[in-house]
Scaffold this motif. Sequence first.
Motif, PDB file in Angstrom:
ATOM      1  N   GLU A  48       0.868  -1.284  -0.140  1.00  0.00           N
ATOM      2  CA  GLU A  48       0.116  -0.247   0.072  1.00  0.00           C
ATOM      3  C   GLU A  48       1.024   1.257   0.040  1.00  0.00           C
ATOM      4  O   GLU A  48       0.561   2.394  -0.749  1.00  0.00           O
ATOM      5  CB  GLU A  48      -0.894  -0.012   1.316  1.00  0.00           C
ATOM      6  N   ALA A  49       2.061   1.148   0.525  1.00  0.00           N
ATOM      7  CA  ALA A  49       2.845   2.203   0.760  1.00  0.00           C
ATOM      8  C   ALA A  49       3.405   2.603  -0.713  1.00  0.00           C
ATOM      9  O   ALA A  49       3.419   3.856  -1.072  1.00  0.00           O
ATOM     10  CB  ALA A  49       3.987   2.043   1.657  1.00  0.00           C
ATOM     11  N   GLU A  50       3.628   1.662  -1.490  1.00  0.00           N
ATOM     12  CA  GLU A  50       4.033   1.987  -2.908  1.00  0.00           C
ATOM     13  C   GLU A  50       2.902   2.502  -3.727  1.00  0.00           C
ATOM     14  O   GLU A  50       3.099   3.468  -4.653  1.00  0.00           O
ATOM     15  CB  GLU A  50       4.610   0.625  -3.706  1.00  0.00           C
ATOM     16  N   LEU A  51       1.810   2.096  -3.627  1.00  0.00           N
ATOM     17  CA  LEU A  51       0.577   2.623  -4.185  1.00  0.00           C
ATOM     18  C   LEU A  51       0.512   4.257  -3.704  1.00  0.00           C
ATOM     19  O   LEU A  51       0.288   4.810  -4.667  1.00  0.00           O
ATOM     20  CB  LEU A  51      -0.765   2.034  -3.777  1.00  0.00           C
ATOM     21  N   GLU A  52       0.644   4.486  -2.429  1.00  0.00           N
ATOM     22  CA  GLU A  52       0.494   5.910  -2.150  1.00  0.00           C
ATOM     23  C   GLU A  52       1.675   6.595  -2.556  1.00  0.00           C
ATOM     24  O   GLU A  52       1.283   7.788  -3.188  1.00  0.00           O
ATOM     25  CB  GLU A  52       0.663   5.896  -0.566  1.00  0.00           C
ATOM     26  N   THR A  53       2.780   6.189  -2.768  1.00  0.00           N
ATOM     27  CA  THR A  53       3.870   6.727  -3.567  1.00  0.00           C
ATOM     28  C   THR A  53       3.544   7.203  -4.834  1.00  0.00           C
ATOM     29  O   THR A  53       3.749   8.319  -5.476  1.00  0.00           O
ATOM     30  CB  THR A  53       5.313   6.060  -3.538  1.00  0.00           C
ATOM     31  N   VAL A  54       3.108   6.162  -5.644  1.00  0.00           N
ATOM     32  CA  VAL A  54       2.460   6.463  -7.006  1.00  0.00           C
ATOM     33  C   VAL A  54       1.536   7.631  -7.143  1.00  0.00           C
ATOM     34  O   VAL A  54       1.770   8.395  -8.041  1.00  0.00           O
ATOM     35  CB  VAL A  54       2.022   5.076  -7.840  1.00  0.00           C
ATOM     36  N   THR A  55       0.666   7.534  -6.328  1.00  0.00           N
ATOM     37  CA  THR A  55      -0.696   8.424  -6.388  1.00  0.00           C
ATOM     38  C   THR A  55      -0.071   9.968  -6.227  1.00  0.00           C
ATOM     39  O   THR A  55      -0.367  11.002  -6.570  1.00  0.00           O
ATOM     40  CB  THR A  55      -1.844   8.161  -5.396  1.00  0.00           C
ATOM     41  N   SER A  56       0.792   9.671  -5.106  1.00  0.00           N
ATOM     42  CA  SER A  56       1.421  11.370  -4.698  1.00  0.00           C
ATOM     43  C   SER A  56       2.162  11.656  -6.003  1.00  0.00           C
ATOM     44  O   SER A  56       2.112  12.926  -6.142  1.00  0.00           O
ATOM     45  CB  SER A  56       2.416  11.093  -3.397  1.00  0.00           C
ATOM     46  N   LEU A  57       2.850  10.942  -6.455  1.00  0.00           N
ATOM     47  CA  LEU A  57       3.970  11.265  -7.705  1.00  0.00           C
ATOM     48  C   LEU A  57       3.100  11.770  -8.902  1.00  0.00           C
ATOM     49  O   LEU A  57       3.401  12.717  -9.579  1.00  0.00           O
ATOM     50  CB  LEU A  57       4.781  10.317  -7.971  1.00  0.00           C
ATOM     51  N   LEU A  58       1.881  11.214  -8.984  1.00  0.00           N
ATOM     52  CA  LEU A  58       1.041  11.572 -10.019  1.00  0.00           C
ATOM     53  C   LEU A  58       0.439  12.863  -9.950  1.00  0.00           C
ATOM     54  O   LEU A  58       0.187  13.662 -10.857  1.00  0.00           O
ATOM     55  CB  LEU A  58      -0.214  10.494 -10.184  1.00  0.00           C
ATOM     56  N   THR A  59      -0.020  13.158  -8.834  1.00  0.00           N
ATOM     57  CA  THR A  59      -0.636  14.518  -8.218  1.00  0.00           C
ATOM     58  C   THR A  59       0.535  15.628  -8.353  1.00  0.00           C
ATOM     59  O   THR A  59       0.274  16.704  -8.975  1.00  0.00           O
ATOM     60  CB  THR A  59      -0.936  14.518  -6.938  1.00  0.00           C
ATOM     61  N   LYS A  60       1.735  15.084  -8.064  1.00  0.00           N
ATOM     62  CA  LYS A  60       2.828  16.166  -8.322  1.00  0.00           C
ATOM     63  C   LYS A  60       2.968  16.563  -9.674  1.00  0.00           C
ATOM     64  O   LYS A  60       3.510  17.517 -10.085  1.00  0.00           O
ATOM     65  CB  LYS A  60       3.980  15.559  -7.617  1.00  0.00           C
ATOM     66  N   LEU A  61       2.939  15.358 -10.495  1.00  0.00           N
ATOM     67  CA  LEU A  61       3.169  15.598 -11.953  1.00  0.00           C
ATOM     68  C   LEU A  61       2.087  16.384 -12.706  1.00  0.00           C
ATOM     69  O   LEU A  61       2.045  16.781 -13.910  1.00  0.00           O
ATOM     70  CB  LEU A  61       3.428  14.272 -12.574  1.00  0.00           C
TER      71      LEU A  61
END
Length: 89
Positions: A48-61
């Motif tokens: 789940e932490a990796e999923l959160e990392t992806v969603t955070s990066l997508l938002t940042k982009l």
Amino acid sequence: MNTTLEIQNLKCGGCANTIVTRLNELTEISDVKVDNASNSVSFNHSTEAELETVTSLLTKLGYPVAGDKNALTTKAKSFVSCAVGRMGK
């Protein structure tokens, strides 16, 4: 596990190129695919932490998950990410 997220602000191949390039930089994420027709990105991850990392990066982009806040500044970030993706092709 494989996850598919519907994202906002996905416009073209430049956007897709930026998303694939940046998510592939994350060592714990694999098999990244972007589908412009369905405004989605799919990828493999283990936690789940990796999923959160992806969603955070997508938002940042500039590509927040559908239903998340999509402020004008986030939309502007997607245009920059799109341009970078077009130059990187």
